[in-house]
Design an enzyme around this catalytic site. Structure first.
Site, PDB file in Angstrom:
ATOM      1  N   HIS A  85       0.643  -3.233  11.238  1.00 42.61           N
ATOM      2  CA  HIS A  85       1.835  -3.895  11.778  1.00 42.61           C
ATOM      3  C   HIS A  85       2.115  -3.557  13.238  1.00 42.61           C
ATOM      4  CE1 HIS A  85       2.637  -5.573   7.888  1.00 42.61           C
ATOM      5  NE2 HIS A  85       2.593  -4.385   7.331  1.00 42.61           N
ATOM      6  N   GLN A 101       0.827  -1.198   0.000  1.00 42.31           N
ATOM      7  CA  GLN A 101       0.000   0.000   0.000  1.00 42.31           C
ATOM      8  C   GLN A 101       0.869   1.260   0.000  1.00 42.31           C
ATOM      9  OE1 GLN A 101      -2.943  -1.801   3.229  1.00 42.31           O
ATOM     10  NE2 GLN A 101      -3.658   0.179   2.528  1.00 42.31           N
ATOM     11  N   SER A 137       5.087  -5.805   2.995  1.00 42.92           N
ATOM     12  CA  SER A 137       3.767  -5.980   3.604  1.00 42.92           C
ATOM     13  C   SER A 137       2.830  -6.727   2.655  1.00 42.92           C
ATOM     14  CB  SER A 137       3.203  -4.615   4.006  1.00 42.92           C
ATOM     15  OG  SER A 137       2.017  -4.762   4.783  1.00 42.92           O
ATOM     16  N   LEU A 138       1.798  -6.068   2.158  1.00 42.53           N
ATOM     17  CA  LEU A 138       0.876  -6.698   1.203  1.00 42.53           C
ATOM     18  C   LEU A 138       1.618  -7.314   0.021  1.00 42.53           C
ATOM     19  CD1 LEU A 138      -0.608  -5.774  -1.750  1.00 42.53           C
ATOM     20  CD2 LEU A 138      -1.827  -7.278  -0.188  1.00 42.53           C
ATOM     21  N   GLN A 193       2.740 -11.582  10.237  1.00 46.95           N
ATOM     22  CA  GLN A 193       3.136 -10.359   9.541  1.00 46.95           C
ATOM     23  C   GLN A 193       2.222  -9.188   9.883  1.00 46.95           C
ATOM     24  OE1 GLN A 193       1.557  -9.034   5.987  1.00 46.95           O
ATOM     25  NE2 GLN A 193       3.378  -9.454   4.772  1.00 46.95           N
ATOM     26  N   ARG A 223      -7.971 -10.003   4.303  1.00 42.17           N
ATOM     27  CA  ARG A 223      -6.922  -9.405   5.145  1.00 42.17           C
ATOM     28  C   ARG A 223      -7.196  -7.930   5.382  1.00 42.17           C
ATOM     29  NH1 ARG A 223      -1.927  -6.711   3.942  1.00 42.17           N
ATOM     30  NH2 ARG A 223      -0.182  -7.276   5.319  1.00 42.17           N
TER      31      ARG A 223
END
Length: 323
Positions: free
Chosen positions: A203, A13, A94-95, A252, A119
């Site tokens: 996170h 993102q 991340s993603l 994660q 998610r």
């Protein structure tokens, strides 16, 4: 035959923009086909949102995550059409880790689209709107930021969550705690402290309910051993066992992203260059600050793809290592 070793990294993102794949779509019918498959999986028209916006809708976590996965995967497929050279290792921010797993053959594309949509929903629902926040702290040592978070948290959550580059760390937690940090950081030596327009404190430990829901959801997903190793955000290691992959993907969500360590590990693996596979140049900029010797080439547009293909071709002719 001697050839270049390359690595691929996939953005998350923050790299999304309306029209971000228009130039590719004009030249590659494959893009429309991939978005159609994703839209069928989601039950909503993802391409129109990416192509026309509005940007406020694209910026919503529930839309951004599948849009970025699909876009990154589309660029990966285009790379496969243009080059026979495959990476020896991959990672995603991340993603972007999910995109890497799709490219590695560990996750089926349509299933990954559904996974990241869930998610995103779990993350959005974990913390009510207006209660969480994120800020970027620039020009300050990691240890100093960590100590400042401890000093200012009080009875709230305030944690470093993205170690993006030397002197660039994102901090997340309760909105009031993040605001306290933004006000105090410049006085403590930061060059700049900026609240980011993201309501989900990604996170951080505030995401624990989302991580628990994702752990359950991943048990229903078909995951196989990747054909190309993927460095995972959680521990900056590769995994072959599907159950271990499920566990690190769940962890994660409420654990920091150690991007500096990730890129350093990739650069130590003997690669000649990295390729940022997806929209934008965010990771290219970060990687230049992490390692100034091994270049990263973005693939955000057809023109940049041509430049990257040329650079890789030149590297292949002078490679010192076997694939």
């Amino acid at each position: 035959m001697k050839t270049a070793k390359i690595a691929f990294v996939f953005p998350g993102q923050g790299s999304q923009t309306v029209g971000m794949l228009d130039a590719y779509a004009d030249s590659y019918p494959l893009v429309a086909e991939i978005f159609e498959e994703a839209s069928d999986a989601l039950g909503r028209d993802l391409w129109t949102l990416v192509h026309k916006g509005p940007s406020e809708q694209l910026a919503l976590t529930e839309n951004t995550q599948p849009a970025m996965l699909v876009s990154g995967y589309a660029v990966w497929r285009i790379w496969q059409l243009q080059s026979d050279l495959r990476p020896i290792i991959m990672a995603g921010h991340s993603l972007g880790e999910y995109t890497a797993l799709v490219a590695s053959g560990s996750l089926a594309f349509a299933e990954a689209v559904k996974l990241v949509a869930d998610r995103a929903r779990y993350m959005q629902e974990a913390v009510p709107s207006g209660q969480g926040g994120i800020a970027a702290i620039l020009g300050m040592q990691d240890a100093a930021i960590e100590q400042l978070c401890v000093d200012l948290a009080g009875n709230q959550v305030l944690q470093p969550v993205n170690y993006n580059a030397p002197g660039q760390v994102a901090v997340a937690g309760h909105q009031q705690a993040v605001q306290r940090l933004v006000e105090a950081a410049p006085r403590a030596g930061a060059r700049k402290a900026i609240v980011l327009p993201i309501s989900v404190p990604v996170h951080s430990t505030l995401m624990t309910p989302a991580a628990e829901r994702m752990a359950q959801r991943l048990q229903t997903a078909t995951i196989v051993s990747p054909k190309i190793p993927v460095l995972h955000n959680y521990h900056v290691q590769t995994e072959k066992d599907p159950e271990q992959i499920r566990q690190v993907l769940a962890h994660q969500i409420n654990s920091p992203v150690p991007w500096v360590k990730t890129i350093s590990s990739i650069c130590e693996s003997g690669v000649s260059c990295l390729l940022e596979c997806g929209p934008g140049k965010t990771l290219t900029g970060l990687n230049k600050r992490i390692n100034r010797v091994i270049p990263t080439y973005p693939l955000a547009t057809p023109d940049l793809l041509v430049q990257a293909l040329q650079a890789v071709s030149e590297l292949r002719t002078t490679a010192e290592y076997n694939l």
